[in-house]
Each structure stands twice: as C-alpha cells, then as structure tokens.
Design a protein around this motif. Structure first.
Motif, PDB file in Angstrom:
ATOM      1  N   GLY A 107       0.769  -1.253  -0.049  1.00 35.68           N
ATOM      2  CA  GLY A 107       0.000  -0.151   0.104  1.00 35.68           C
ATOM      3  C   GLY A 107       0.879   1.091  -0.101  1.00 35.68           C
ATOM      4  N   VAL A 108       1.950   1.109   0.723  1.00 37.69           N
ATOM      5  CA  VAL A 108       2.956   2.397   0.797  1.00 37.69           C
ATOM      6  C   VAL A 108       3.499   2.324  -0.732  1.00 37.69           C
ATOM      7  CG1 VAL A 108       5.251   3.093   1.515  1.00 37.69           C
ATOM      8  CG2 VAL A 108       3.417   2.059   3.136  1.00 37.69           C
ATOM      9  N   MET A 109       4.109   1.403  -1.198  1.00 36.30           N
ATOM     10  CA  MET A 109       4.483   1.456  -2.512  1.00 36.30           C
ATOM     11  C   MET A 109       3.545   2.018  -3.555  1.00 36.30           C
ATOM     12  SD  MET A 109       6.367  -1.775  -4.782  1.00 36.30           S
ATOM     13  CE  MET A 109       4.732  -2.361  -5.142  1.00 36.30           C
ATOM     14  N   ASN A 110       2.180   1.580  -3.607  1.00 33.43           N
ATOM     15  CA  ASN A 110       1.441   2.066  -4.369  1.00 33.43           C
ATOM     16  C   ASN A 110       1.141   3.536  -4.301  1.00 33.43           C
ATOM     17  OD1 ASN A 110      -0.696   1.690  -6.528  1.00 33.43           O
ATOM     18  ND2 ASN A 110      -2.358   2.140  -4.571  1.00 33.43           N
ATOM     19  N   ALA A 111       1.164   3.987  -2.796  1.00 34.84           N
ATOM     20  CA  ALA A 111       0.816   5.528  -2.619  1.00 34.84           C
ATOM     21  C   ALA A 111       2.054   6.298  -2.984  1.00 34.84           C
ATOM     22  CB  ALA A 111       0.592   5.572  -1.240  1.00 34.84           C
ATOM     23  N   LEU A 112       3.164   5.946  -3.094  1.00 36.44           N
ATOM     24  CA  LEU A 112       4.493   6.766  -3.422  1.00 36.44           C
ATOM     25  C   LEU A 112       4.897   6.303  -4.980  1.00 36.44           C
ATOM     26  CD1 LEU A 112       6.644   6.023  -0.252  1.00 36.44           C
ATOM     27  CD2 LEU A 112       5.090   7.785  -0.889  1.00 36.44           C
ATOM     28  N   PHE A 113       3.998   5.715  -5.678  1.00 38.49           N
ATOM     29  CA  PHE A 113       4.417   5.146  -6.973  1.00 38.49           C
ATOM     30  C   PHE A 113       4.866   6.414  -7.939  1.00 38.49           C
ATOM     31  CE2 PHE A 113       3.275   3.758 -11.315  1.00 38.49           C
ATOM     32  CZ  PHE A 113       4.348   2.855 -11.447  1.00 38.49           C
ATOM     33  N   GLU A 114       3.972   7.537  -7.884  1.00 41.09           N
ATOM     34  CA  GLU A 114       4.130   8.474  -8.840  1.00 41.09           C
ATOM     35  C   GLU A 114       4.562   9.550  -8.216  1.00 41.09           C
ATOM     36  OE1 GLU A 114       0.920   9.341 -11.444  1.00 41.09           O
ATOM     37  OE2 GLU A 114       0.708   7.075 -11.751  1.00 41.09           O
ATOM     38  N   SER A 115       5.140   9.722  -6.704  1.00 44.88           N
ATOM     39  CA  SER A 115       5.714  10.706  -6.299  1.00 44.88           C
ATOM     40  C   SER A 115       7.177  10.941  -6.466  1.00 44.88           C
ATOM     41  CB  SER A 115       5.439  10.652  -4.683  1.00 44.88           C
ATOM     42  OG  SER A 115       6.510   9.768  -4.075  1.00 44.88           O
ATOM     43  N   ASP A 116       7.980  11.920  -6.008  1.00 46.58           N
ATOM     44  CA  ASP A 116       9.414  12.209  -6.153  1.00 46.58           C
ATOM     45  C   ASP A 116      10.066  11.624  -4.850  1.00 46.58           C
ATOM     46  OD1 ASP A 116       9.052  13.531  -8.418  1.00 46.58           O
ATOM     47  OD2 ASP A 116       8.628  15.507  -7.665  1.00 46.58           O
ATOM     48  N   ILE A 117       9.228  11.100  -4.012  1.00 46.75           N
ATOM     49  CA  ILE A 117       9.902  10.488  -2.766  1.00 46.75           C
ATOM     50  C   ILE A 117      10.953   9.184  -3.426  1.00 46.75           C
ATOM     51  CG2 ILE A 117       9.574   9.308  -0.510  1.00 46.75           C
ATOM     52  CD1 ILE A 117       7.166  11.301  -0.389  1.00 46.75           C
ATOM     53  N   ASN A 118      12.071   9.028  -2.507  1.00 46.34           N
ATOM     54  CA  ASN A 118      12.732   7.793  -2.720  1.00 46.34           C
ATOM     55  C   ASN A 118      12.061   6.767  -1.982  1.00 46.34           C
ATOM     56  OD1 ASN A 118      14.666   9.283  -3.967  1.00 46.34           O
ATOM     57  ND2 ASN A 118      15.614   9.892  -2.149  1.00 46.34           N
ATOM     58  N   PHE A 119      12.170   5.672  -2.701  1.00 48.73           N
ATOM     59  CA  PHE A 119      11.431   4.369  -2.123  1.00 48.73           C
ATOM     60  C   PHE A 119      12.183   3.229  -2.329  1.00 48.73           C
ATOM     61  CE2 PHE A 119       8.333   0.791  -2.400  1.00 48.73           C
ATOM     62  CZ  PHE A 119       7.870   0.813  -0.761  1.00 48.73           C
ATOM     63  N   ILE A 120      12.506   2.384  -0.951  1.00 49.80           N
ATOM     64  CA  ILE A 120      13.113   1.258  -1.092  1.00 49.80           C
ATOM     65  C   ILE A 120      12.030  -0.051  -0.711  1.00 49.80           C
ATOM     66  CG2 ILE A 120      15.122  -0.262  -0.190  1.00 49.80           C
ATOM     67  CD1 ILE A 120      16.415   2.316   0.288  1.00 49.80           C
ATOM     68  N   CYS A 121      11.739  -0.893  -1.575  1.00 48.52           N
ATOM     69  CA  CYS A 121      10.817  -1.926  -1.248  1.00 48.52           C
ATOM     70  C   CYS A 121      11.531  -3.244  -0.831  1.00 48.52           C
ATOM     71  CB  CYS A 121       9.823  -2.282  -2.522  1.00 48.52           C
ATOM     72  SG  CYS A 121       8.613  -3.549  -2.291  1.00 48.52           S
ATOM     73  N   LEU A 122      11.396  -3.618   0.184  1.00 52.77           N
ATOM     74  CA  LEU A 122      11.808  -4.662   1.003  1.00 52.77           C
ATOM     75  C   LEU A 122      11.306  -6.057   0.189  1.00 52.77           C
ATOM     76  CD1 LEU A 122      11.747  -3.400   4.249  1.00 52.77           C
ATOM     77  CD2 LEU A 122      13.752  -3.658   3.035  1.00 52.77           C
ATOM     78  N   GLY A 123      12.055  -6.919  -0.083  1.00 53.21           N
ATOM     79  CA  GLY A 123      11.709  -8.262  -0.624  1.00 53.21           C
ATOM     80  C   GLY A 123      11.090  -9.099   0.231  1.00 53.21           C
ATOM     81  N   GLY A 124      10.383 -10.305   0.099  1.00 47.33           N
ATOM     82  CA  GLY A 124       9.831 -11.053   0.935  1.00 47.33           C
ATOM     83  C   GLY A 124       8.852 -11.855   0.301  1.00 47.33           C
ATOM     84  N   ALA A 125       8.203 -12.822   1.316  1.00 57.84           N
ATOM     85  CA  ALA A 125       7.037 -13.284   0.958  1.00 57.84           C
ATOM     86  C   ALA A 125       5.677 -12.683   1.072  1.00 57.84           C
ATOM     87  CB  ALA A 125       7.055 -14.778   1.853  1.00 57.84           C
ATOM     88  N   LEU A 126       4.910 -12.785  -0.092  1.00 55.00           N
ATOM     89  CA  LEU A 126       3.807 -11.947   0.020  1.00 55.00           C
ATOM     90  C   LEU A 126       2.671 -12.431   1.194  1.00 55.00           C
ATOM     91  CD1 LEU A 126       1.841  -9.741  -1.092  1.00 55.00           C
ATOM     92  CD2 LEU A 126       1.074 -11.516  -2.854  1.00 55.00           C
ATOM     93  N   ARG A 127       2.482 -11.641   1.786  1.00 58.43           N
ATOM     94  CA  ARG A 127       1.242 -11.767   3.100  1.00 58.43           C
ATOM     95  C   ARG A 127       0.031 -11.023   2.470  1.00 58.43           C
ATOM     96  NH1 ARG A 127      -0.468  -9.678   8.035  1.00 58.43           N
ATOM     97  NH2 ARG A 127      -1.403 -11.573   9.183  1.00 58.43           N
ATOM     98  N   THR A 128      -1.275 -11.827   1.752  1.00 57.66           N
ATOM     99  CA  THR A 128      -2.046 -11.079   1.310  1.00 57.66           C
ATOM    100  C   THR A 128      -2.966 -10.438   2.031  1.00 57.66           C
ATOM    101  OG1 THR A 128      -3.344 -13.260   1.149  1.00 57.66           O
ATOM    102  CG2 THR A 128      -2.209 -12.693  -0.837  1.00 57.66           C
ATOM    103  N   LYS A 129      -3.205 -10.988   3.293  1.00 53.87           N
ATOM    104  CA  LYS A 129      -4.266 -10.337   4.325  1.00 53.87           C
ATOM    105  C   LYS A 129      -3.745  -8.969   4.679  1.00 53.87           C
ATOM    106  CE  LYS A 129      -6.385 -10.683   8.574  1.00 53.87           C
ATOM    107  NZ  LYS A 129      -7.625 -11.351   9.158  1.00 53.87           N
TER     108      LYS A 129
END
Length: 159
Positions: A31-53
């Motif tokens: 949700g954070v990644m989606n919110a920052l997708f088109e912003s100028d804010i630097n974003f680092i997405c951590l990897g891992g297993a998807l927890r759908t809930k």
C-alpha cells in the motif's frame, strides 16, 4: 513504514504534500509502494513472501534486507499497544519485521493506530513501550489515558 492501512495513509500524505524530497521511505507494505508510485519520494521496497491479508512482504528475506538499513525515524502500525507489552501483533511474521525495524532505528519510533488498539494485547510482542517516542491516534482516545503516556515519556498526539 511497516504493514497496515494506517501506515499506507502516511505514505499518501507524504506523496500529496510533495515537500519531502530528501526523504527515503523503506517499507515492505505494498500500500505504501502504491501510494508513493508517482511521487518524487525515494522508495526502497523490501523483498519477501507476500502476505495477502496485509498486502505486505514478510519473512526472512524482509528481515535480512531491513538489517542493511539504519533509519532515524520509524512509523509503525500495530494490532495492539499496551504499557506492559508494548506494540503487539497477531502474527509472528509481522512482529519480527517490526522488531527489526525498531532495532535499526537510532531515532524516534512513532506508533500510528486508531484508538481501539490502545489496551489491546495481541500474541506477539515487537517493541517495548519504553522505546516508543509518540503515539498518534484519533481524538476518540479517552482523555484519562493521557497520564499513562506522560508518565512514560511518550508524546500523545490526537488527530
């Protein structure tokens, strides 16, 4: 920013205000990644297993990746918060990721949660109450609880 809808809302505010150009956000929250997708804010997405809930990435890979970073601020959502048990979670995975975030934060830890999380204790503890800098919640939180925060040196912000 850890998992959850409240931390996703923080990302939405950061993206809308567009004044945080020298900020880097580290998160496994999709949700954070989606919110920052088109912003100028630097974003680092951590990897891992998807927890759908929780729409987040979790597990050993997430924790290992988090160990590479040191932050000066941390904003965490919780499933419960209590003076004795601190920040608690329903799953060990969420607790472990948040615990690593707290370990690698040399500055302030801000808890963001609705008022109903106060006094709730979930099975897995991650961050002791003594480590929290502020609790950011809604105006609905009972006024009588303010003294608990003051006595423990935790700022209480009702928004």
């Amino acid at each position: 920013l850890n998992h959850g809808t409240t931390t996703s809302m923080i990302a939405q505010v950061l993206a809308k205000n567009n004044v945080f150009k020298n900020v880097t956000v580290i998160s496994s929250n999709l949700g954070v990644m989606n919110a920052l997708f088109e912003s100028d804010i630097n974003f680092i997405c951590l990897g891992g297993a998807l927890r759908t809930k929780s729409l987040s990435l979790t597990g050993a890979m997430t924790i290992e990746n988090l160990a590479c970073f040191v932050s000066n601020k941390c904003f965490i959502g919780v499933d419960g918060i209590d003076v004795r048990y601190g920040c608690t979670y329903f799953t060990v995975q969420d607790a472990d990721v948040t615990k690593q975030m707290a370990r690698n934060t040399h500055g302030q830890i801000h808890v963001v949660a609705d008022h109903e999380k106060w006094g709730t204790v979930s099975p897995y503890s991650a961050v002791p109450f003594s480590r929290i800098s502020s609790f950011i919640t809604g105006v609905e939180l009972n006024e009588n609880i303010s003294s608990v925060f003051e006595e423990n040196g935790v700022s209480l912000l009702r928004v």
